[in-house]
Every structure is written in structure tokens, then in C-alpha cells.
Design a protein around this motif. Sequence first.
Motif, PDB file in Angstrom:
ATOM      1  N   LEU A 102      -4.370   0.590  -0.371  1.00 43.77           N
ATOM      2  CA  LEU A 102      -5.247  -0.543  -0.098  1.00 43.77           C
ATOM      3  C   LEU A 102      -6.214  -0.202   1.024  1.00 43.77           C
ATOM      4  O   LEU A 102      -5.900   0.580   1.923  1.00 43.77           O
ATOM      5  CB  LEU A 102      -4.418  -1.772   0.250  1.00 43.77           C
ATOM      6  CG  LEU A 102      -3.423  -2.220  -0.830  1.00 43.77           C
ATOM      7  CD1 LEU A 102      -2.581  -3.386  -0.321  1.00 43.77           C
ATOM      8  CD2 LEU A 102      -4.150  -2.599  -2.120  1.00 43.77           C
ATOM      9  N   ALA A 112      -9.199  -0.829  -3.505  1.00 45.56           N
ATOM     10  CA  ALA A 112      -8.119   0.138  -3.317  1.00 45.56           C
ATOM     11  C   ALA A 112      -8.582   1.493  -3.807  1.00 45.56           C
ATOM     12  O   ALA A 112      -9.495   1.601  -4.628  1.00 45.56           O
ATOM     13  CB  ALA A 112      -6.867  -0.293  -4.076  1.00 45.56           C
ATOM     14  N   THR A 163       0.849  -1.192   0.000  1.00 46.14           N
ATOM     15  CA  THR A 163       0.000   0.000   0.000  1.00 46.14           C
ATOM     16  C   THR A 163       0.884   1.241   0.000  1.00 46.14           C
ATOM     17  O   THR A 163       1.932   1.287   0.638  1.00 46.14           O
ATOM     18  CB  THR A 163      -0.937   0.011   1.210  1.00 46.14           C
ATOM     19  OG1 THR A 163      -1.884   1.081   1.057  1.00 46.14           O
ATOM     20  CG2 THR A 163      -0.203   0.168   2.515  1.00 46.14           C
TER      21      THR A 163
END
Length: 641
Positions: free
Chosen positions: A312, A327, A293
Motif C-alpha cells: 500500500l 498500491a 500491506t
Amino acid sequence: MSAQPSLILGTAGHIDHGKSSLVRALTGTDPDRLAEEKRRGITIELGFAQLELPSGRALGVVDVPGHERFVRSMVAGATGVDVALLVVAADDGVMPQTVEHLAVLELLGVRTLVVALTKVDLVDDEWREFVAGEVAARLEGGPYAGAPIVGVSSRTGEGLDDLRAAIDEAAARAERTKLDGPARLPVDRVFTVRGFGTVATGTLWSGTVAEGDPLVVLPAGLATRVRSIQMHGHDAAEAAAGHRVAVSLAGLSTDEVRPGDLLAAPGAVEPTDRFDAELAYRDPFALGKPLKTGARVHVAHGTREVLGRVLLMDGREALAPGETAFAQLRLEEPLPVAYRDRFIVRSYSPVHVIGGGTVLAAHPRRRTNLKDEERLLLGALGEGDVDGAVGAHLGLAALPEPLAEVAAAAGLDEATTAAALGRLADEGAVAVLEGREPLYARPALIQKAVAAVERALTGFHAADPRATGMAKDALRQAAAPAAAPAVFDALLDEAVRRGAAVRSGGEVSHPKAGAGARMAEAEAADQLSAALAAAAGMPPTLPEFCEQSGMAMPQARKAAAALERDGRAVRIDSERFYDAAVVEGYRQLVAGLIRERGPATAADLKDAMGITRKYAMPLLERFDAEGLTRREGDLRVLVER
């Protein structure tokens, strides 16, 4: 004139595997347009041709670059493709760009694939079978498992008829990737043609374009108009989704519209710097690295690619290869994305395809930790459940919303959203408030808002039992401060309909708690009315009336306003009111006198009315203002009607 193509065939495959030669052999058109492409023997930009098939069906052909440096152009070419033609050289086999292009096709949702095994004249039968087996093994377990693999030679012509037949069969069962909705055309080429001006080409994603149609260049927002249209070298008055289109644009230079822009009908889509998506992480080169992420990536949509970051949802730290998750993509430059658009993600450096997905919400708020309803919303959007998506959004809404807001928040067009709201309303899952425009909300939200109005009113009356009601805006601030005036008006109408509030003039009161105060107000109004009638043409001012009666000035002012509202009194100025019947009597007297004797002075009229100048002049000036009389010097004449 040959049949206009109804589907787009896009080539894919590694450099030097013979894509352009195969297109030339199939169509008779050389898709390599640039001198540099001829010199270097590789495709740098997208090439275009038209393929006529044995059935009479025609396909537009997009030939894309195979070199790894031009994967971005490959993504642009694959956008809008309905049938993919994967080209693998028999003397080379599956190569890195073969794998990468396959990933792009899958991620962009291209459903139908045909494999051309080229250069079969350079290998023996055993090697040919080995490479065909290698390709089939690569496709096994994916969406293209069992795709036809046809051996061909562009040099000798071997297998070309078989390939045309395989493409024809695939096209017969293929579905267009985009059809409905307003016009959207990702631009892949821009040039100038003498007599036509600036020309832009691309595959029309959705809707139709016709001569004279207004368009907007996104993300810049420049307005233009379609001067003329061509499809595969032929003039056309209109083009429909799924076609290769060239449009000449009025009022724009080649500096104002460029490859990567999107031409769209006005209002069709708004560029955004973030969007929520269902993101699939792939590892086509088996590197085994997770996608963390916050990773910086290249995001390709249509024919444009921008930098952004993958965030994410719900605290997830990373995706393993093969995993899919919700996401939010945060972009460094805006993209004109819309619900269900496909996009590709490439790693920041070194640059290669690592995933892609589907746009779910094009204009979400900035957040990664999802509420339950937000999770339901994204899930419903991912499944194409528009009723579920609209219902989930309304579960998040703090206030009733008009159609346009519901559609934008759910990431849907207004027609689709309106149909979903209608179905949900029929089921009782959505309440509709009528006002300047219909407002939609969960029934529980309406109940909660009405209860807040009722609480505010009872609290107000408890604090001031003598007050007849609250000003509407004060009530809005107390009960629903976040509501726009129009939204609160609709909520207040619903509260009145349910018996939770009473409107009187500019005030709102509770039907039970305000009853005593309203009765007292009515009694005060009757008391003032009686005093005005008794005084006839010489009424007291409000301060004089209060002094005589002992009534408080605020109560007297409310009483006077009520009498004026009900037509029982006439306001002369802020402090003086006349009984309405008395004024009407003087009005008839003045009109009759002038009609009988002719123009009259103020003194004549005052004497006829039997009151002093102090009381007569305000009335005479009112009659002038009403248009009953008109002053001419010292005289008043009757205005003819």
C-alpha cells in the motif's frame, strides 16, 4: 454462415447450478469438452459456444467452471466478457461461488448482467419468487442492481425464449471491454491440429490479427507468425477485438505456448515484475479481515495467475473491506500488463477472491511513498485524464525526454501520449526541444537547465579569464551530468538560441565572459597568419614561431586550429602550417608546369617552386594525397579529372 459474434457472453455461478446445461439448451453446443467433465458432471476447463439471438446478433459464449477449486479458470473466462449471464439454481439460491463470481465480474469491469434462475421446474411459484427476491437483494446497491432475472428450465425449455430476449436487449446496450490498440490475445487453450500445427485460442482483447501477422508469446518473448485464423469454426482472413479466435502459430510447439500466455503484436507490451494500481479490497464472504500491506496474494491477469505482494502507498498499513487505495503489486513472476488492464487478487491461503483493480503504471520504479507529482500522476491515470498524467510525469522528470520515454513512464501508448503532448504544448504547459528527435519538458525545467549551462560557463571564465571556452563534454559534466549527449545537445542548442552560450568549433563560451578571450584568440590568429604569409614557402614550425613571437604554445596551437578552420592556413603536420594562399599558388605552379612540360621529378618541381627540399617535399606529398598529382617512379604526372 451465421453472423460472427461481436460480443462475448460469459456464464458465472455456483457449481451444479446448470450453467453448461443452459448453454447447451440455448446454443445446441455442449461446452463440456473433456471426458472427465462428462464423467464428473462439472466443468473443469473453459467451454465455448455461439449464441444467435432474435435480432440476428450473435454472441460468443464462454462457459466457466463453478467449483471453488476452479475459480482461477473462471477469472480467465471472465477476462474479455462484455455481457455476463449469472446462473442461480432456483432450488439452491445464492451460494458461495455465486458471491465470488459476482465479485470477479464487478472487479473485471463487466458492466452488463443478466440473471438466469435455472431449474424452475423443480420448485413451486412461491419458492421461485423467494429466490428471485434473494438474488435481487444481493444485487441491490451494486453495479448490477435492477438486472433482469429470468426463470428458465433447461430440461423443459421453459423461459428460454424470454432469456434470449433479455440477453439480446442487454447486448444492444453493452459496450465492448477492449477495442483499440495493438493486438493482444490471452491464451486459454492450446492444442495440435493435424495440418495446422499448434493452435491457440482466446478472446481477442484489442486490435486485429490477420494471416501472416507477427506475434510474440509473452512473457517468454518467443516470436511466431499467424498461419491461419478461425472464428467459431469458420475460416477467417482477419479477426477483430471482441471475438473468440483460434490462431495456428508457425514454428511453435505446444510446449512453447501454453494457457496463461499472452499473444501480442511485437512491441505492444513488455512484461513487468511490478505495477502500480488502484486496488479495491472486497470482502465477499464477510470475513471482516483487513488487507495488510505486504500481504502475499495470487494476482490474476488475463488467463495467467502469479504470486505477488500488495504494498500500500504512503505508509498505509491496511485496507478495510470496501476501501480502495493506490498500491504497488510486486510479482514473483512477470506479467504482461498494460495501462487500464483489470486484474483480480485472491488471498494466499485459503484461496478466495478478495479484490482487484485497474493497472495504472506498468513499469514504475520501486517505491511506496509518493511524491506529490506521483500522486497526481496515479490520480490522473485512474480518472483516464491522459493530459493530466503526461503533465504530472513531466513534472517529475529531471531532464527533457523523447516521446517513447514519456509514454512508457506515463503508462500510455505513444499515439495517445503524442496527442496529449501536442495539446499541452499548444497550452504552453510543455516545451519542445528539436534535435535528433523532439524532446519534451516543463518550461521551468528548460529554464533551469539553461541557467545551469550559463552558471557553468561564467564559473569557467572566472577561473580562467584567458580561456576562450569549454569543451562541450566538460560543460555537460559541469551543467547536466545525468543528461545523455543527445539530450545535452538539444539543451545547449536552446541555450545558444536564448543567448546564454556561444558555440565556436568544439568549444562553448559565455557570450559576455568569453568575449575578451575570443578577441585575444583572434589577434593571435591574425599574428600567426601574418607570419605564415611573410615566410611564404618556408614557414616556421609552431615552436619556432613561439620562440620568435613570445606567444605561448597552447595559444599558438589554438590560433593555428582557428586559421585551419577558417581556411586561412593549411596543416602539413602537427607542427607546420602554410599560408593557404601560398599553397594555392604552388598548386597552380605544379599543375601548370607538368601540363606544359610533361611528367617532372621532385627536383624539377622543387627548383620551380624556389624552395628547399625540406619545404617542397611535404607540399608535393600533399598534392599527391589530394589527387592533383601521382607518382610514377621518380616522376610525378598530373591526374586527369
